[in-house]
Design a protein around this motif. Structure first.
Motif, PDB file in Angstrom:
ATOM      1  N   PRO A   1       1.003  -1.142  -0.035  1.00  0.00           N
ATOM      2  CA  PRO A   1      -0.009  -0.321   0.111  1.00  0.00           C
ATOM      3  C   PRO A   1       0.377   1.118   0.050  1.00  0.00           C
ATOM      4  CG  PRO A   1       0.038  -0.425   2.094  1.00  0.00           C
ATOM      5  CD  PRO A   1       0.529  -1.552   1.559  1.00  0.00           C
ATOM      6  N   TYR A   2       2.153   1.227   0.845  1.00  0.00           N
ATOM      7  CA  TYR A   2       3.301   1.885   0.637  1.00  0.00           C
ATOM      8  C   TYR A   2       3.672   2.316  -1.147  1.00  0.00           C
ATOM      9  CZ  TYR A   2       2.996   2.531   5.929  1.00  0.00           C
ATOM     10  OH  TYR A   2       2.362   2.230   6.928  1.00  0.00           O
ATOM     11  N   TRP A   3       3.615   1.775  -1.858  1.00  0.00           N
ATOM     12  CA  TRP A   3       4.339   2.086  -3.399  1.00  0.00           C
ATOM     13  C   TRP A   3       3.267   1.932  -3.692  1.00  0.00           C
ATOM     14  CZ3 TRP A   3       9.289   2.235  -5.143  1.00  0.00           C
ATOM     15  CH2 TRP A   3       9.429   1.845  -6.409  1.00  0.00           C
ATOM     16  N   ARG A   4       2.132   1.845  -3.646  1.00  0.00           N
ATOM     17  CA  ARG A   4       0.922   2.052  -4.777  1.00  0.00           C
ATOM     18  C   ARG A   4       0.367   3.282  -4.437  1.00  0.00           C
ATOM     19  NH1 ARG A   4      -1.488  -2.592  -6.599  1.00  0.00           N
ATOM     20  NH2 ARG A   4      -3.799  -1.877  -6.859  1.00  0.00           N
ATOM     21  N   LYS A   5       0.153   3.355  -3.066  1.00  0.00           N
ATOM     22  CA  LYS A   5       0.485   4.719  -2.908  1.00  0.00           C
ATOM     23  C   LYS A   5       1.090   6.197  -4.074  1.00  0.00           C
ATOM     24  CE  LYS A   5      -1.994   4.667   1.707  1.00  0.00           C
ATOM     25  NZ  LYS A   5      -1.686   4.954   2.971  1.00  0.00           N
ATOM     26  N   LEU A   6       2.039   5.654  -4.235  1.00  0.00           N
ATOM     27  CA  LEU A   6       2.615   6.819  -4.472  1.00  0.00           C
ATOM     28  C   LEU A   6       2.012   7.355  -6.624  1.00  0.00           C
ATOM     29  CD1 LEU A   6       6.208   4.800  -4.586  1.00  0.00           C
ATOM     30  CD2 LEU A   6       5.562   7.314  -3.569  1.00  0.00           C
ATOM     31  N   ALA A   7       2.039   9.210  -6.864  1.00  0.00           N
ATOM     32  CA  ALA A   7       1.628   9.162  -7.035  1.00  0.00           C
ATOM     33  C   ALA A   7       2.269   8.393  -8.613  1.00  0.00           C
ATOM     34  CB  ALA A   7       2.331  11.082  -7.413  1.00  0.00           C
ATOM     35  N   ALA A   8       3.034   8.187  -8.916  1.00  0.00           N
ATOM     36  CA  ALA A   8       4.172   7.991 -10.173  1.00  0.00           C
ATOM     37  C   ALA A   8       3.952   6.451  -9.997  1.00  0.00           C
ATOM     38  CB  ALA A   8       5.825   7.951  -9.668  1.00  0.00           C
ATOM     39  N   VAL A   9       3.150   6.268  -8.898  1.00  0.00           N
ATOM     40  CA  VAL A   9       2.797   4.349  -9.115  1.00  0.00           C
ATOM     41  C   VAL A   9       1.315   4.760 -10.310  1.00  0.00           C
ATOM     42  CG1 VAL A   9       1.834   1.848  -8.322  1.00  0.00           C
ATOM     43  CG2 VAL A   9       4.414   3.666  -7.569  1.00  0.00           C
ATOM     44  N   LYS A  10       0.599   5.271  -9.255  1.00  0.00           N
ATOM     45  CA  LYS A  10      -0.601   5.277  -9.923  1.00  0.00           C
ATOM     46  C   LYS A  10      -1.150   6.091 -11.593  1.00  0.00           C
ATOM     47  CE  LYS A  10      -2.902   6.875  -5.186  1.00  0.00           C
ATOM     48  NZ  LYS A  10      -3.951   7.836  -4.367  1.00  0.00           N
ATOM     49  N   ALA A  11       0.349   6.834 -11.920  1.00  0.00           N
ATOM     50  CA  ALA A  11       0.400   7.060 -13.226  1.00  0.00           C
ATOM     51  C   ALA A  11       0.519   6.408 -14.209  1.00  0.00           C
ATOM     52  CB  ALA A  11       1.223   8.271 -13.440  1.00  0.00           C
ATOM     53  N   ASN A  12       1.002   5.200 -13.671  1.00  0.00           N
ATOM     54  CA  ASN A  12       1.758   4.374 -14.414  1.00  0.00           C
ATOM     55  C   ASN A  12       3.467   4.908 -14.814  1.00  0.00           C
ATOM     56  OD1 ASN A  12       2.426   1.566 -15.314  1.00  0.00           O
ATOM     57  ND2 ASN A  12       1.699   2.077 -17.743  1.00  0.00           N
ATOM     58  N   HIS A  13       3.981   5.765 -14.208  1.00  0.00           N
ATOM     59  CA  HIS A  13       5.231   6.325 -14.543  1.00  0.00           C
ATOM     60  C   HIS A  13       6.578   5.530 -13.787  1.00  0.00           C
ATOM     61  CE1 HIS A  13       3.504  10.239 -16.097  1.00  0.00           C
ATOM     62  NE2 HIS A  13       3.136   9.254 -16.392  1.00  0.00           N
ATOM     63  N   VAL A  14       6.592   4.310 -14.006  1.00  0.00           N
ATOM     64  CA  VAL A  14       7.085   3.601 -13.717  1.00  0.00           C
ATOM     65  C   VAL A  14       8.326   2.495 -14.620  1.00  0.00           C
ATOM     66  CG1 VAL A  14       7.751   1.265 -11.672  1.00  0.00           C
ATOM     67  CG2 VAL A  14       5.385   3.283 -11.013  1.00  0.00           C
ATOM     68  N   VAL A  15       9.380   2.377 -14.246  1.00  0.00           N
ATOM     69  CA  VAL A  15       9.648   1.631 -15.753  1.00  0.00           C
ATOM     70  C   VAL A  15      11.005   0.510 -14.579  1.00  0.00           C
ATOM     71  CG1 VAL A  15      11.560   1.877 -17.259  1.00  0.00           C
ATOM     72  CG2 VAL A  15       9.857   4.274 -17.076  1.00  0.00           C
ATOM     73  N   GLN A  16      11.333  -0.391 -15.147  1.00  0.00           N
ATOM     74  CA  GLN A  16      11.954  -1.505 -14.327  1.00  0.00           C
ATOM     75  C   GLN A  16      12.379  -2.099 -15.578  1.00  0.00           C
ATOM     76  OE1 GLN A  16       9.989  -5.567 -12.910  1.00  0.00           O
ATOM     77  NE2 GLN A  16      11.816  -6.333 -12.984  1.00  0.00           N
ATOM     78  N   LEU A  17      14.279  -1.787 -15.317  1.00  0.00           N
ATOM     79  CA  LEU A  17      15.182  -1.643 -16.135  1.00  0.00           C
ATOM     80  C   LEU A  17      15.797  -3.076 -16.166  1.00  0.00           C
ATOM     81  CD1 LEU A  17      15.786   2.194 -16.613  1.00  0.00           C
ATOM     82  CD2 LEU A  17      14.841  -0.025 -18.548  1.00  0.00           C
ATOM     83  N   PRO A  18      16.697  -3.411 -17.362  1.00  0.00           N
ATOM     84  CA  PRO A  18      17.649  -4.851 -17.011  1.00  0.00           C
ATOM     85  C   PRO A  18      18.559  -4.283 -16.680  1.00  0.00           C
ATOM     86  CG  PRO A  18      17.424  -4.018 -19.354  1.00  0.00           C
ATOM     87  CD  PRO A  18      16.711  -3.405 -18.186  1.00  0.00           C
ATOM     88  N   PHE A  19      18.578  -5.208 -14.877  1.00  0.00           N
ATOM     89  CA  PHE A  19      20.285  -4.541 -14.721  1.00  0.00           C
ATOM     90  C   PHE A  19      21.736  -4.342 -14.996  1.00  0.00           C
ATOM     91  CE2 PHE A  19      23.750  -6.217 -11.759  1.00  0.00           C
ATOM     92  CZ  PHE A  19      23.899  -4.768 -10.785  1.00  0.00           C
TER      93      PHE A  19
END
Length: 317
Positions: free
Chosen positions: A273-291
């Protein structure tokens, strides 16, 4: 009889002439050898060191990409460096894999004329083999300063200048793509997260993970909490309860390891829930990149990461 004596004298004079020419040639060769092994003094994290004016056989630890980006000739490097996806197969094939550390015997066999390392202990262990340039991790500044510093260390200043020009042009091209997609880097903040062994970390701009591609390259800004990291260790482990302190318009994260623990941690993160509350997460502005593509931080790696990041942001948007 007189003719015989005359011939002997001529032969002796000819022999002396040949000897004189030979000695002159040896003297010329010696002068040439001396010039090719001439040294100059550079300033390092460990103090001043005399290095070859034109190093030709370089051994590296951590900074393999930095040296290669400027056209330096690397003959041996640590295995982690050689796993970089930004090195071609041909380049890797020409470099001896020295394992995880620089061992004396292995380095000695390569007959290097310069050693560049981030491990301070290498100075004492290897300085009898060749001059050792110790560069403390995180001490080179932003990526342009890094290129300039290594250009000075290996005497390839012109190549460093050329690389910076190419980098600026690529940054302009990629930033323009973002602008056309409705993302203005100058008005957008970014945050860097890293999952390692099931634990969540935040990273500054100088700790790899694409930090330099995002900031110095594309022109994004870091929130104050992230900038503070660069003034210290460069990274910090955090709890999910404190994740809001590291909120940003866009969030980027990678996984250092791919264990089942990490996969579980990633799944938990996305549901938390802490992560899901972030504005970037709600806006789908999260990028997972290959390490493996984001870990490296040398000039060529950072150059390549800019397009990788822009492609991922445009796709996410």
């Amino acid at each position: 009889m007189k003719r015989t004596k005359t011939m002997k004298r001529l032969l002796m004079l000819a022999g002396m002439a040949v000897l004189t020419v030979t000695l002159a040639a040896c003297g010329s060769h010696s002068a040439k050898t001396t010039s090719t092994t001439a040294t100059r003094t550079v300033t390092t994290s460990g103090g001043s060191v005399k290095v070859p004016v034109h190093p030709k056989r370089i051994v590296t630890n951590v900074y393999t990409g930095d040296v290669l980006s400027l056209g330096g000739h690397v003959v041996g490097a640590t295995s982690t460096d050689l796993q970089s996806p930004y090195l071609s197969k041909k380049t890797r094939a020409g470099i001896k894999d020295l394992g995880l550390t620089l061992k004396q015997e292995a380095v000695l066999k390569l007959k290097p004329d310069l050693i560049v390392t981030s491990n301070e202990a290498d100075v004492k262990a290897l300085k009898k083999i060749a001059p050792v340039v110790y560069v403390a991790y995180g001490s080179t500044g932003d990526i342009k300063q890094t290129a300039t510093k290594f250009g000075n260390l290996i005497n390839r200043k012109a190549q460093a200048t050329d690389w910076i020009k190419r980098f600026d042009q690529q940054a302009k091209t990629q930033a323009s793509r973002l602008t056309k997609a409705g993302i203005d880097p100058k008005k957008t903040s970014v945050g860097l997260f890293d999952l390692q062994n099931g634990k969540l970390f935040v990273d500054g701009a100088k700790w790899g993970r694409g930090g330099q591609a995002l900031t110095t390259g594309l022109g994004f800004s870091l929130p104050a909490a992230f900038e503070t990291l660069d003034q210290g260790a460069g990274y910090k482990q955090i709890s999910l309860e404190s994740v809001n302190k590291y909120a940003a318009d866009w969030l980027f994260f990678s996984q250092t390891t791919g264990t089942s623990q990490d996969k579980s941690a990633l799944s938990d993160l996305k549901r938390d829930p802490y992560w899901r509350k972030l504005a970037a997460v709600k806006a789908n502005h999260v990028v997972q990149l290959p390490f493996n593509k984001m870990y490296y931080f040398d000039p060529d790696a950072v150059y390549g990461q800019m397009k990788l990041i822009v492609d991922a942001m445009i796709k996410a948007k």
